[in-house]
Design a protein around this motif. Structure first.
Motif, short mmCIF file in Angstrom:
data_model
loop_
_atom_site.label_atom_id
_atom_site.label_comp_id
_atom_site.label_asym_id
_atom_site.label_seq_id
_atom_site.Cartn_x
_atom_site.Cartn_y
_atom_site.Cartn_z
N LEU A 299 1.60 -12.11 4.96
CA LEU A 299 1.84 -11.92 3.53
C LEU A 299 1.02 -10.75 3.01
N LYS A 300 1.68 -9.78 2.41
CA LYS A 300 1.00 -8.68 1.74
C LYS A 300 0.89 -9.06 0.28
N THR A 301 -0.33 -9.20 -0.23
CA THR A 301 -0.54 -9.69 -1.58
C THR A 301 -1.04 -8.59 -2.52
N ASN A 302 -1.12 -8.92 -3.78
CA ASN A 302 -1.63 -7.98 -4.78
C ASN A 302 -3.10 -8.22 -5.11
N ARG A 303 -3.74 -9.09 -4.36
CA ARG A 303 -5.12 -9.45 -4.65
C ARG A 303 -6.03 -9.05 -3.50
N MET A 304 -7.26 -8.64 -3.83
CA MET A 304 -8.24 -8.30 -2.81
C MET A 304 -9.08 -9.50 -2.41
N GLY A 305 -9.20 -10.46 -3.28
CA GLY A 305 -9.96 -11.67 -2.99
C GLY A 305 -9.03 -12.85 -2.80
N LEU A 306 -8.98 -13.39 -1.58
CA LEU A 306 -8.02 -14.46 -1.28
C LEU A 306 -8.70 -15.77 -0.91
N GLY A 307 -9.98 -15.91 -1.26
CA GLY A 307 -10.70 -17.13 -0.92
C GLY A 307 -10.01 -18.38 -1.45
N GLY A 308 -9.60 -18.34 -2.71
CA GLY A 308 -8.93 -19.49 -3.32
C GLY A 308 -7.59 -19.78 -2.68
N LEU A 309 -6.86 -18.73 -2.33
CA LEU A 309 -5.55 -18.92 -1.71
C LEU A 309 -5.71 -19.51 -0.31
N VAL A 310 -6.70 -19.05 0.43
CA VAL A 310 -6.95 -19.59 1.77
C VAL A 310 -7.24 -21.09 1.69
N GLN A 311 -8.09 -21.48 0.75
CA GLN A 311 -8.43 -22.89 0.58
C GLN A 311 -7.21 -23.71 0.20
N SER A 312 -6.35 -23.12 -0.64
CA SER A 312 -5.15 -23.83 -1.07
C SER A 312 -4.19 -24.05 0.11
N PHE A 313 -4.02 -23.03 0.92
CA PHE A 313 -3.16 -23.18 2.10
C PHE A 313 -3.72 -24.24 3.05
N GLU A 314 -5.02 -24.23 3.23
CA GLU A 314 -5.63 -25.21 4.12
C GLU A 314 -5.49 -26.63 3.58
N ARG A 315 -5.54 -26.78 2.26
CA ARG A 315 -5.33 -28.11 1.67
C ARG A 315 -3.91 -28.60 1.92
N HIS A 316 -2.99 -27.68 2.06
CA HIS A 316 -1.60 -28.04 2.32
C HIS A 316 -1.30 -28.03 3.82
N ASN A 317 -2.36 -28.07 4.62
CA ASN A 317 -2.24 -28.17 6.08
C ASN A 317 -1.59 -26.95 6.74
N PHE A 318 -1.76 -25.78 6.13
CA PHE A 318 -1.35 -24.55 6.76
C PHE A 318 -2.53 -23.98 7.55
N LEU A 319 -2.25 -23.40 8.71
CA LEU A 319 -3.28 -22.75 9.50
C LEU A 319 -3.35 -21.28 9.11
N VAL A 320 -4.46 -20.87 8.52
CA VAL A 320 -4.67 -19.47 8.18
C VAL A 320 -5.26 -18.78 9.40
N LYS A 321 -4.46 -17.97 10.06
CA LYS A 321 -4.90 -17.34 11.31
C LYS A 321 -5.82 -16.16 11.07
N ASP A 322 -5.54 -15.39 10.02
CA ASP A 322 -6.35 -14.18 9.80
C ASP A 322 -6.18 -13.70 8.36
N VAL A 323 -7.19 -12.96 7.91
CA VAL A 323 -7.15 -12.32 6.59
C VAL A 323 -7.68 -10.91 6.76
N HIS A 324 -6.97 -9.93 6.22
CA HIS A 324 -7.38 -8.54 6.33
C HIS A 324 -7.54 -7.93 4.94
N GLY A 325 -8.62 -7.20 4.74
CA GLY A 325 -8.83 -6.51 3.47
C GLY A 325 -9.32 -7.40 2.35
N ASP A 326 -9.72 -8.62 2.68
CA ASP A 326 -10.20 -9.55 1.65
C ASP A 326 -11.63 -9.20 1.27
N ARG A 327 -11.93 -9.25 -0.02
CA ARG A 327 -13.27 -8.92 -0.51
C ARG A 327 -13.98 -10.13 -1.09
N SER A 328 -13.49 -11.31 -0.77
CA SER A 328 -14.09 -12.52 -1.32
C SER A 328 -15.57 -12.61 -0.95
#
Length: 222
Positions: free
Chosen positions: A175-204
């Motif tokens: 997913l190419k997003t419009n946000r540089m900080g994806l900490g909240g999104l990562v946590q949300s995906f994990e709460r929904h049992n998604f496996l977040v394999k990698d994050v690039h360019g995040d400034r969280s």
């Protein structure tokens, strides 16, 4: 849908049957292309490849003297989608692909470089924002659910890409997003049992460190 007319490269020359193999090699060298279309009276005849000409035993003869050189005829229709064009370029390992109409009249050619520029500009890849990669069983893929989670975190998905990993048999969703900080999104995906394999360019992490520094400075100034 984007018209392929916008992507036609005027820098791509054409050859004729009367041109020799040496003429073709010289022209390829001049324009730095390994393939050049052969066009006769406005009709697309074949795509002449550098390697084929180099292997020809009579490069000083007109191209019309070689049936083999004139049998390779990849092309795309003017009504094709840019993704279809990319598929042909990739599968045939070409730097140039001729474009024809329904009557096989030559309309021009698209280069791999120009198409790549177009895809970058239209996919949002060159826009600010981090990339997030999810990994899942292909049977569990749901674009609507992914989009809903992103919307809940106020994150806009500029583009998405799917990759079926042959080694793991898992689906990777980038997913190419419009946000540089994806900490909240990562946590949300994990709460929904998604496996977040990698994050690039995040400034969280950087933002969190900056907040800690500001808090420390505020404390010391008290």
């Amino acid at each position: 849908m984007t018209s392929l007319e916008q992507l036609l490269a005027p820098s791509v020359p054409t050859l004729q049957r009367s041109d020799t193999g040496n003429d073709a090699l010289q022209l390829m060298d001049d324009v730095h292309l390994a393939e050049i279309p052969l066009v006769e009276e406005g009709t697309y005849v074949a795509l002449i490849r550098e390697q084929d000409v180099l292997e020809w035993k009579m490069p000083g003869e007109p191209l019309s003297e070689s049936e083999e050189l004139l049998t390779y005829k990849p092309a795309v229709s003017m009504r094709s989608h840019p993704y279809d064009v990319l598929k042909v370029l990739h599968s045939q390992d070409l730097a140039v692909i001729p474009v024809v109409d329904t009557e096989n009249h030559y309309q021009g050619a698209i280069t791999r470089a120009d198409l790549l520029d177009y895809l970058v500009e239209t996919s949002g890849i060159d826009q600010p924002g981090a990339l997030l990669v999810l990994e899942m069983d292909p049977r569990n893929y749901s674009l609507s659910q992914i989009a809903r989670i992103c919307e809940q975190e106020d994150v806009t998905v500029l583009s998405s890409q799917l990759f079926n990993n042959p080694d793991t048999q898992m689906l990777e969703v980038t997913l190419k997003t419009n946000r540089m900080g994806l900490g909240g999104l990562v946590q949300s995906f994990e709460r929904h049992n998604f496996l977040v394999k990698d994050v690039h360019g995040d400034r969280s992490d950087d933002d969190d460190l900056s907040d800690r520094y500001d808090n420390l400075m505020a404390y010391l100034n008290v």
